[in-house]
Design an enzyme around this catalytic site. Structure first.
Site, PDB file in Angstrom:
ATOM      1  N   ASN A  47      17.894  39.700   4.842  1.00 35.03           N
ATOM      2  CA  ASN A  47      17.505  39.076   5.682  1.00 35.03           C
ATOM      3  C   ASN A  47      16.321  40.002   6.638  1.00 35.03           C
ATOM      4  O   ASN A  47      16.848  40.543   7.599  1.00 35.03           O
ATOM      5  CB  ASN A  47      18.405  38.281   6.586  1.00 35.03           C
ATOM      6  CG  ASN A  47      18.143  37.378   7.805  1.00 35.03           C
ATOM      7  OD1 ASN A  47      16.808  37.164   7.937  1.00 35.03           O
ATOM      8  ND2 ASN A  47      18.627  37.185   8.783  1.00 35.03           N
TER       9      ASN A  47
ATOM     10  N   LYS B 281      14.315  39.138   8.893  1.00 31.54           N
ATOM     11  CA  LYS B 281      14.126  38.480  10.229  1.00 31.54           C
ATOM     12  C   LYS B 281      12.609  38.682  10.751  1.00 31.54           C
ATOM     13  O   LYS B 281      11.923  38.411   9.734  1.00 31.54           O
ATOM     14  CB  LYS B 281      15.090  39.153  11.320  1.00 31.54           C
ATOM     15  CG  LYS B 281      16.551  39.233  10.773  1.00 31.54           C
ATOM     16  CD  LYS B 281      17.395  39.854  12.045  1.00 31.54           C
ATOM     17  CE  LYS B 281      18.899  39.727  11.509  1.00 31.54           C
ATOM     18  NZ  LYS B 281      19.822  39.905  12.357  1.00 31.54           N
TER      19      LYS B 281
ATOM     20  N   HIS C  52      21.546  30.139  10.554  1.00 36.51           N
ATOM     21  CA  HIS C  52      21.651  31.567  11.171  1.00 36.51           C
ATOM     22  C   HIS C  52      21.887  31.459  12.465  1.00 36.51           C
ATOM     23  O   HIS C  52      21.470  30.895  13.188  1.00 36.51           O
ATOM     24  CB  HIS C  52      20.641  32.380  10.562  1.00 36.51           C
ATOM     25  CG  HIS C  52      20.648  33.685  11.045  1.00 36.51           C
ATOM     26  ND1 HIS C  52      20.934  34.617  12.280  1.00 36.51           N
ATOM     27  CD2 HIS C  52      21.040  34.738   9.955  1.00 36.51           C
ATOM     28  CE1 HIS C  52      21.151  35.786  11.942  1.00 36.51           C
ATOM     29  NE2 HIS C  52      21.490  36.127  10.638  1.00 36.51           N
TER      30      HIS C  52
ATOM     31  N   GLU D  27      20.944  33.300  14.920  1.00 34.63           N
ATOM     32  CA  GLU D  27      20.051  33.278  15.855  1.00 34.63           C
ATOM     33  C   GLU D  27      19.130  32.094  15.697  1.00 34.63           C
ATOM     34  O   GLU D  27      18.643  31.902  16.859  1.00 34.63           O
ATOM     35  CB  GLU D  27      19.020  34.587  15.164  1.00 34.63           C
ATOM     36  CG  GLU D  27      19.669  35.879  15.280  1.00 34.63           C
ATOM     37  CD  GLU D  27      19.309  36.984  14.372  1.00 34.63           C
ATOM     38  OE1 GLU D  27      18.426  36.612  13.662  1.00 34.63           O
ATOM     39  OE2 GLU D  27      20.089  37.975  14.404  1.00 34.63           O
TER      40      GLU D  27
ATOM     41  N   GLU E  13      29.227  34.855   8.865  1.00 34.31           N
ATOM     42  CA  GLU E  13      28.690  36.029   9.622  1.00 34.31           C
ATOM     43  C   GLU E  13      28.908  35.926  11.010  1.00 34.31           C
ATOM     44  O   GLU E  13      28.847  35.390  11.878  1.00 34.31           O
ATOM     45  CB  GLU E  13      27.036  35.654   9.666  1.00 34.31           C
ATOM     46  CG  GLU E  13      26.344  36.001   8.431  1.00 34.31           C
ATOM     47  CD  GLU E  13      24.828  36.447   8.539  1.00 34.31           C
ATOM     48  OE1 GLU E  13      24.565  37.550   7.903  1.00 34.31           O
ATOM     49  OE2 GLU E  13      24.115  35.760   9.395  1.00 34.31           O
TER      50      GLU E  13
ATOM     51  N   GLY F 133      23.845  42.803  13.747  1.00 33.97           N
ATOM     52  CA  GLY F 133      23.137  43.824  14.620  1.00 33.97           C
ATOM     53  C   GLY F 133      23.572  44.736  15.667  1.00 33.97           C
ATOM     54  O   GLY F 133      23.133  45.438  16.258  1.00 33.97           O
TER      55      GLY F 133
ATOM     56  N   SER G 257      26.075  43.772   9.852  1.00 40.48           N
ATOM     57  CA  SER G 257      26.216  45.276   9.712  1.00 40.48           C
ATOM     58  C   SER G 257      26.801  45.731   8.447  1.00 40.48           C
ATOM     59  O   SER G 257      27.528  46.833   8.358  1.00 40.48           O
ATOM     60  CB  SER G 257      26.902  45.769  10.957  1.00 40.48           C
ATOM     61  OG  SER G 257      26.361  45.429  12.209  1.00 40.48           O
TER      62      SER G 257
ATOM     63  N   GLY H 151      20.877  42.263   7.238  1.00 43.85           N
ATOM     64  CA  GLY H 151      19.682  42.190   8.292  1.00 43.85           C
ATOM     65  C   GLY H 151      19.067  43.642   8.055  1.00 43.85           C
ATOM     66  O   GLY H 151      18.415  43.990   7.115  1.00 43.85           O
ATOM     67  N   GLY H 152      19.655  44.640   9.050  1.00 44.47           N
ATOM     68  CA  GLY H 152      18.749  45.785   9.471  1.00 44.47           C
ATOM     69  C   GLY H 152      18.952  46.506   8.118  1.00 44.47           C
ATOM     70  O   GLY H 152      17.755  47.034   7.718  1.00 44.47           O
TER      71      GLY H 152
END
Ligand code: PEP
Length: 248
Positions: free
Chosen positions: A10, A12, A95, A97, A167, A173, A213, A234-235
């Site tokens: 993802n 983002k 998601h 967010e 999640e 994150g 994470s 993500g990251g």
């Protein structure tokens, strides 16, 4: 029951079109693995160049969001037919967010899940609890409610092809990962909920990811769990580490 592993990035709101193509080129050899579905969920403006950049590779392209109407006066939105024609196969829905920052609720998320299926897109449907719910011990009820609402009027045949991403919001994150046992506990519960709502064959087929994470160091242990069929990342999806997760 063997389910095919699915590792999705993802991205983002990261990567300009030029940077997106550069990342695809950087990751190309690192993410090779014929036993795994590899997906890059990218910002809308990156979709066309990323589809082009991954042609001939094992990478599939996903969107991060869309709106439920095909076209019309919905300024700023993108539709399922637009995604489909561009070569998108997956779409992230619900998601945390989108829920927390953009106010999406389970009614809209359910409409998006149904619209994605009707349009030939595979939803990566997200669920998960806040830190407050985790601490209060009510996270299981919360997640069960999300799943039931978000799958209202979705058929068993559709759910068999669905991807659900568990999640925990407190792990997104933050660098704080759920332990493999915590993640497995919820992913197992989600599969049991699907068995209750549908049947065992549907529960055995649905793919459930963990997200929060996940990185090159913890992926192998998380992915070794029987009810964790992949990851939403993500990251670490923006780095060469993503290749290590794909091959964990
Ligand atoms: C996500 O946003 O879906 C996610 C899991 O992010 P991160 O891996 O950065 O925690």
């Amino acid at each position: 029951m063997s389910r095919r592993r699915i590792i999705a990035g993802n991205w983002k709101m990261n990567k300009t079109p030029g940077e997106a193509v550069a990342l695809c080129n950087e990751l190309k050899d690192l993410v090779k693995n014929d036993a795994v579905d590899v997906v890059y969920c990218v910002p809308a403006i990156d979709i066309v160049p990323v589809v082009e950049a991954v042609k001939g590779t094992n990478v599939h392209v996903g969107a991060e969001n869309f709106y439920i109407e095909d076209k019309g006066a919905f300024t700023g939105e993108i539709s399922a037919p637009m995604l489909k024609e561009a070569g998108v196969e997956y779409v992230i829905i619900g998601h945390s967010e989108r829920r927390d920052i953009f106010g999406e609720n389970d009614i809209l998320i359910n409409q998006k899940v149904k619209k994605a299926f009707a349009s030939g897109l595979t939803p990566i449907m997200c669920c998960g609890e806040s830190l407050a719910l985790r601490k209060a011990g009510t996270y299981k009820e919360w997640i069960a409610r999300q799943i039931k609402w978000d799958l209202t009027d979705v058929t068993a045949d559709q759910v068999k092809t669905l991807v659900i991403a568990y999640e925990p919001i407190w792990a997104i994150g933050t660098g704080e990962t759920a332990t493999a046992d915590q993640a497995e506990e919820v992913c197992k519960m989600i599969r049991e909920i699907i068995a209750d709502l549908y049947d065992q064959a549907t529960a055995d087929a649905v793919r459930i990811q963990y997200g929060g994470s996940m990185n090159a160091g913890n992926a192998a242990e998380l992915l070794s769990k029987p009810n964790i069929d992949g990851g939403l990342i993500g990251g670490a999806s923006l780095k060469p580490d993503f290749g290590k997760i794909v091959n964990a």
